[in-house]
Design an enzyme around this catalytic site. Structure first.
Site, PDB file in Angstrom:
ATOM      1  N   HIS A 156      35.511  42.673  26.588  1.00 53.37           N
ATOM      2  CA  HIS A 156      35.218  42.428  25.169  1.00 53.37           C
ATOM      3  C   HIS A 156      35.240  40.947  24.828  1.00 53.37           C
ATOM      4  O   HIS A 156      34.572  40.504  23.913  1.00 53.37           O
ATOM      5  CB  HIS A 156      36.176  43.219  24.280  1.00 53.37           C
ATOM      6  CG  HIS A 156      35.794  44.660  24.241  1.00 53.37           C
ATOM      7  ND1 HIS A 156      36.365  45.591  25.062  1.00 53.37           N
ATOM      8  CD2 HIS A 156      34.844  45.298  23.534  1.00 53.37           C
ATOM      9  CE1 HIS A 156      35.792  46.755  24.849  1.00 53.37           C
ATOM     10  NE2 HIS A 156      34.866  46.613  23.932  1.00 53.37           N
ATOM     11  N   CYS A 204      23.415  50.512  22.348  1.00 57.12           N
ATOM     12  CA  CYS A 204      24.163  49.408  21.734  1.00 57.12           C
ATOM     13  C   CYS A 204      25.037  48.690  22.755  1.00 57.12           C
ATOM     14  O   CYS A 204      25.737  47.750  22.424  1.00 57.12           O
ATOM     15  CB  CYS A 204      24.990  49.884  20.548  1.00 57.12           C
ATOM     16  SG  CYS A 204      26.300  51.013  21.001  1.00 57.12           S
ATOM     17  N   GLU A 245      28.828  57.393  25.691  1.00 60.88           N
ATOM     18  CA  GLU A 245      29.367  56.362  26.582  1.00 60.88           C
ATOM     19  C   GLU A 245      30.269  56.957  27.658  1.00 60.88           C
ATOM     20  O   GLU A 245      30.961  56.234  28.349  1.00 60.88           O
ATOM     21  CB  GLU A 245      30.078  55.265  25.790  1.00 60.88           C
ATOM     22  CG  GLU A 245      31.157  55.732  24.854  1.00 60.88           C
ATOM     23  CD  GLU A 245      31.795  54.603  24.072  1.00 60.88           C
ATOM     24  OE1 GLU A 245      31.629  53.432  24.437  1.00 60.88           O
ATOM     25  OE2 GLU A 245      32.492  54.907  23.092  1.00 60.88           O
ATOM     26  N   ASP A 250      30.597  51.206  28.631  1.00 57.95           N
ATOM     27  CA  ASP A 250      31.520  52.230  29.120  1.00 57.95           C
ATOM     28  C   ASP A 250      30.799  53.262  29.971  1.00 57.95           C
ATOM     29  O   ASP A 250      31.338  53.734  30.968  1.00 57.95           O
ATOM     30  CB  ASP A 250      32.240  52.902  27.943  1.00 57.95           C
ATOM     31  CG  ASP A 250      33.421  52.062  27.484  1.00 57.95           C
ATOM     32  OD1 ASP A 250      34.154  51.565  28.348  1.00 57.95           O
ATOM     33  OD2 ASP A 250      33.592  51.874  26.268  1.00 57.95           O
TER      34      ASP A 250
HETATM   35  C1  PEP Z   1      29.869  50.315  25.115  1.00 64.55           C
HETATM   36  O1  PEP Z   1      30.805  50.877  25.689  1.00 64.55           O
HETATM   37  O2  PEP Z   1      28.760  50.115  25.619  1.00 64.55           O
HETATM   38  C2  PEP Z   1      30.053  49.821  23.729  1.00 64.55           C
HETATM   39  C3  PEP Z   1      29.035  49.351  23.037  1.00 64.55           C
HETATM   40  O3  PEP Z   1      31.307  49.812  23.229  1.00 64.55           O
HETATM   41  P1  PEP Z   1      32.417  48.739  23.635  1.00 64.55           P
HETATM   42  O4  PEP Z   1      31.760  47.681  24.458  1.00 64.55           O
HETATM   43  O5  PEP Z   1      32.986  48.192  22.385  1.00 64.55           O
HETATM   44  O6  PEP Z   1      33.381  49.574  24.406  1.00 64.55           O
HETATM   45 MG    MG Z   2      32.547  51.521  24.581  1.00 65.11          MG
END
Ligand code: PEP
Ligand code: MG
Length: 538
Positions: free
Chosen positions: A188, A498, A427, A451
């Site tokens: 992140h 996303c 995910e 994920d």
């Molecule tokens: C993902 O897992 O692709 C996602 C967009 O969520 P995060 O990266 O916040 O886990």
């Molecule tokens: Mg995620």
């Protein structure tokens, strides 16, 4: 000149001084002082400085996240001058002949213990504030060699690693680039660096003595040059200018439609973590927000954000986007996003543990507070809600039952809310595999490839050692994407991506062929993806 090779997280060139960020925890040592009145003056001077810092933070927060969120800094100012707090510190210095840092640390422990024992929720939450204010004072008193962002000159921020909670608290206007020794490209923190649109490299083992030295970060190649030779500096300045030209060219795409040569329209949205990111998304001409990571709201705080605090943020986002779609993801904590006040127990496998929707379904109070805030804010714009880490139809049904209860309560109380689309993140491999069943339950799918890839490939996204094994284009992941898109369309709902893969320009054409209706990418990638969409036959 020293050249250090790391791994690119986000491109671009930055030139400037290095500022090494050392970890915040300071060990406070008790020492004997004879001149107690001098020591008290030292403490008072630090207290004044803390007061000024808090005022500056209040003003910055007021602008970025609104009054309700900024108020915490006023609470901290009040605490600083609280008579009991001040007397406890000064008495300890006088009576025990101890240094100010020690007196503050002891007072902090005593006061926070007292607050924690109180029945009232509000007072209990003040324990964290006392600790926070005290840490600020101790930091000021023990010098600020550990806070490279105190000066006026922006720096290349170098750190061992950065947790998401640390990254969100940094003053972004003072950071030219990120360089970390550890961390992974899919973490992140890396995502935040991309959102901030600044060069970032990981896995760069910079020497401790480079603090303050001039350096160049080449985000594209992942190289850090400390005290660069004149020819490298010149080369990098040229590269920076080229980047600038490329950016200028991209600006001409603003206002243009996201339509392929064959006439297919893609909804090109941006991923954000807070209100100021929304401004960056707008500046990059995103047509909506495809992922608002609401957990950053929780990460920025030292207490559970109240319904009102959340409402103000969601309302601001909805109003700022002025009718464009804003998809807000409900709280997704756990794994690498840990929040102290949630008091979560350590886990063997946190990425596969107590996180996201699992916490929300277990702690309905937290979930309902967020849903109430979201529905209330929906009266002010085009809000959609999306739920993370889904693995089953049962979960979705439970969520729907809870959200229906929340809507009913709001209606009963005469509180208005808008039409809200409700979708889920795909995910987990489980969600992708049963996406035909899930599609019958929701309004849309948004695929979280970060994920989904980690769970499909059994590759921990936090582990930099595995980066070489990680193939973002693995056919298993691409097949799942196709399957999810087909199942969504069979049920008549829309589907998008996303996760970070959505911004992979080498896959834009494939995504369009798969039938993706939406791509949500970090704000800085909106225009490059627009360019790609417009060049695609599809
Ligand atoms: C993902 O897992 O692709 C996602 C967009 O969520 P995060 O990266 O916040 O886990
Ligand atoms: Mg995620």
């Amino acid at each position: 000149m020293v050249k250090i090779e790391g791994k690119s997280v986000f491109g671009g060139v930055a030139i400037g001084p290095i500022g090494i960020l050392k970890k915040k925890e300071k060990k406070v040592v008790r020492s004997h002082v004879d001149q107690t009145e001098e020591e008290i003056k030292r403490y008072e001077k630090a207290s004044k400085e803390a007061e000024d810092q808090l005022q500056a933070l209040y003003e910055k927060a007021l602008e970025e996240v609104g009054e309700a969120n900024a108020d915490i800094f006023h609470v901290h100012q009040l605490m600083l001058s609280d008579m009991d707090y001040v007397e406890s510190i000064t008495n300890m210095i006088r009576m025990q002949n101890v240094n100010a840092e020690y007196a503050i640390a002891m007072t902090s422990d005593n006061f926070s213990t007292l607050f924690e024992m109180m029945d009232d929720d509000y007072m209990r939450a003040r324990a964290a504030d006392v600790k926070d204010v005290s840490n600020r004072l101790i930091h000021i008193l023990s010098g600020r060699e550990d806070d490279p962002l105190q000066g006026d000159v922006p720096v290349i921020l170098a750190a061992d690693d950065l947790a998401p909670s640390e990254t969100v608290q940094l003053d972004k206007s003072k950071i030219l680039a990120f360089v970390t020794r550890y961390g992974s490209a899919n973490s992140h923190t890396a995502i935040l660096a991309r959102t901030m649109n600044i060069p970032a490299i990981i896995g760069a083992d910079f020497p401790e003595d480079c603090d303050g030295k001039t350096a160049v970060v080449d985000g594209e190649t992942g190289c850090l040059y400390i005290e660069p030779a004149p020819e490298i500096l010149h080369q990098m300045e040229e590269k920076q200018q080229e980047e600038q030209k490329k950016q200028e060219m991209l600006q001409t795409l603003k206002g243009k439609e996201d339509v392929t040569l064959g006439g297919k329209k893609i909804n090109l949205y941006a991923n954000v973590g807070n209100v100021s990111d929304v401004m960056i998304a707008l500046k990059n001409d995103a047509s909506g927000i495809g992922l608002f990571r609401s957990e950053f709201l929780y990460l920025e705080k030292d207490h559970y954000p109240t319904e009102e605090e959340q409402f103000q943020v969601y309302k601001t986002v909805a109003e700022t986007m002025a009718g464009k779609k804003v998809i807000i993801r409900t709280l997704d904590i756990g794994a690498d996003k840990q929040i102290g006040y949630f008091d979560m127990e350590p886990e063997e496998n946190p990425a596969m543990g107590y996180r996201a929707i699992r916490i929300c379904l277990d702690r309905e109070d937290i979930f309902k507070t967020q849903l109430r805030a979201l529905y209330r804010a929906s009266a002010y714009g085009n809000i959609a809600i999306m739920y993370p880490m889904i693995i089953s139809v049962e979960e979705v049904r439970k969520i729907k039952k809870i959200s229906a209860q929340v809507r009913q309560q709001l209606s009963d109380a005469g509180i208005s809310f808008g039409e809200v689309e409700e979708g889920i993140m795909i995910e987990t491999p489980a969600a992708a595999i049963i996406s035909d069943l899930l599609a019958e339950e929701v309004d849309f799918f948004s695929i979280g490839t970060n994920d989904l890839s980690q769970y499909t490939l059994a590759i921990d996204r936090q582990n930099p050692k595995l980066d070489t094994f990680f193939d973002p284009h693995h056919p298993a992941v691409l097949r799942l994407l196709q399957m999810v898109a087909d199942n969504a369309h069979k049920a008549g709902i829309w589907v998008g991506i996303c996760g970070e893969l959505g911004a992979d320009l080498s896959l834009t054409e494939s995504f369009i062929r798969m039938g993706m209706d939406e791509l949500s990418v970090s704000p800085a990638m909106v225009l490059p993806v627009r360019q790609k969409i417009r060049e695609t036959n599809g």
